[in-house]
Design a protein around this motif. Sequence first.
Motif, PDB file in Angstrom:
ATOM      1  N   SER A   1       7.898  -1.792  10.028  1.00 30.65           N
ATOM      2  CA  SER A   1       7.662  -0.625  10.863  1.00 30.65           C
ATOM      3  C   SER A   1       8.721   0.430  10.572  1.00 30.65           C
ATOM      4  CB  SER A   1       7.701  -1.023  12.339  1.00 30.65           C
ATOM      5  OG  SER A   1       6.760  -2.025  12.629  1.00 30.65           O
TER       6      SER A   1
ATOM      7  N   VAL B   1       4.875  -1.473  -2.404  1.00 31.91           N
ATOM      8  CA  VAL B   1       4.935  -0.695  -1.174  1.00 31.91           C
ATOM      9  C   VAL B   1       5.506   0.671  -1.523  1.00 31.91           C
ATOM     10  CG1 VAL B   1       6.020  -0.464   1.081  1.00 31.91           C
ATOM     11  CG2 VAL B   1       5.193  -2.698   0.318  1.00 31.91           C
TER      12      VAL B   1
ATOM     13  N   SER C   1       0.839  -1.192   0.000  1.00 31.66           N
ATOM     14  CA  SER C   1       0.000   0.000   0.000  1.00 31.66           C
ATOM     15  C   SER C   1       0.871   1.237   0.000  1.00 31.66           C
ATOM     16  CB  SER C   1      -0.905  -0.023   1.239  1.00 31.66           C
ATOM     17  OG  SER C   1      -1.776   1.082   1.252  1.00 31.66           O
ATOM     18  N   LEU C   2       0.220   2.383   0.000  1.00 30.90           N
ATOM     19  CA  LEU C   2       0.890   3.670   0.171  1.00 30.90           C
ATOM     20  C   LEU C   2       0.827   4.038   1.648  1.00 30.90           C
ATOM     21  CD1 LEU C   2       2.080   6.387  -0.847  1.00 30.90           C
ATOM     22  CD2 LEU C   2      -0.285   7.130  -1.240  1.00 30.90           C
ATOM     23  N   VAL C   3       1.962   4.402   2.207  1.00 30.72           N
ATOM     24  CA  VAL C   3       2.018   4.742   3.628  1.00 30.72           C
ATOM     25  C   VAL C   3       2.996   5.895   3.822  1.00 30.72           C
ATOM     26  CG1 VAL C   3       3.842   3.065   4.102  1.00 30.72           C
ATOM     27  CG2 VAL C   3       2.302   3.773   5.949  1.00 30.72           C
ATOM     28  N   GLN C   4       2.776   6.670   4.845  1.00 29.15           N
ATOM     29  CA  GLN C   4       3.681   7.777   5.143  1.00 29.15           C
ATOM     30  C   GLN C   4       4.932   7.266   5.851  1.00 29.15           C
ATOM     31  OE1 GLN C   4       1.448  10.749   7.319  1.00 29.15           O
ATOM     32  NE2 GLN C   4       0.963  11.837   5.424  1.00 29.15           N
TER      33      GLN C   4
ATOM     34  N   THR D   1      10.544   2.032  -0.446  1.00 30.68           N
ATOM     35  CA  THR D   1       9.623   1.950  -1.582  1.00 30.68           C
ATOM     36  C   THR D   1      10.151   0.974  -2.629  1.00 30.68           C
ATOM     37  OG1 THR D   1       8.797   4.210  -1.273  1.00 30.68           O
ATOM     38  CG2 THR D   1       8.605   3.256  -3.485  1.00 30.68           C
TER      39      THR D   1
ATOM     40  N   VAL E   1       6.338   4.426   0.166  1.00 30.23           N
ATOM     41  CA  VAL E   1       6.470   5.196   1.393  1.00 30.23           C
ATOM     42  C   VAL E   1       6.706   6.652   1.015  1.00 30.23           C
ATOM     43  CG1 VAL E   1       7.658   5.444   3.582  1.00 30.23           C
ATOM     44  CG2 VAL E   1       7.474   3.184   2.519  1.00 30.23           C
TER      45      VAL E   1
ATOM     46  N   GLY F   1       5.418   5.047   9.167  1.00 31.15           N
ATOM     47  CA  GLY F   1       4.266   4.166   9.331  1.00 31.15           C
ATOM     48  C   GLY F   1       4.628   2.695   9.253  1.00 31.15           C
ATOM     49  N   SER F   2       3.587   1.859   9.280  1.00 24.20           N
ATOM     50  CA  SER F   2       3.768   0.407   9.297  1.00 24.20           C
ATOM     51  C   SER F   2       2.877  -0.263   8.259  1.00 24.20           C
ATOM     52  CB  SER F   2       3.432  -0.149  10.681  1.00 24.20           C
ATOM     53  OG  SER F   2       4.266   0.400  11.676  1.00 24.20           O
ATOM     54  N   LEU F   3       3.323  -1.410   7.802  1.00 22.68           N
ATOM     55  CA  LEU F   3       2.549  -2.258   6.908  1.00 22.68           C
ATOM     56  C   LEU F   3       2.871  -3.700   7.232  1.00 22.68           C
ATOM     57  CD1 LEU F   3       2.832  -0.754   3.283  1.00 22.68           C
ATOM     58  CD2 LEU F   3       0.760  -0.955   4.662  1.00 22.68           C
TER      59      LEU F   3
END
Length: 123
Positions: A82, A119, A10-13, A89, A121, A16-18
């Motif tokens: 994390s 992914v 996903s797209l995350v700042q 990315t 970031v 953040g965590s995935l």
Amino acid sequence: QVQLVESGGSLVQAGGSLKLSCVASGRDGRAMAWFRQAPGKEREFVAAIRWSSDSPRYAESVKGRFTLTRDNAKNTVYLQMSSLRPEDTAVYYCAAGNPILTTMERGASYSSWGQGTQVTVSS
């Protein structure tokens, strides 16, 4: 060979965590691993674990931030990520195969690969 299906990208700042998942249709060899490939870069090792071990192996760049776990009953491995950074990315690929301890970080040691999950970031 087995079929591997990744999910969770996903797209995350940044910061953040995935959690990525990889479900295998069966067992291919003694280990499963995650690799990643960023645009314009070569594929690189991220983490690996043997089905018979509780000690994952990690790339230096992700140690302390990523955690690899497995569920033998479900033929599934998870990559908890994390403190994500923009440099994380990439397309993340799950792999299964039969490496020996000294070759667990080599892509050529794995015979089955998933289709990849993106992914991204953001900073």
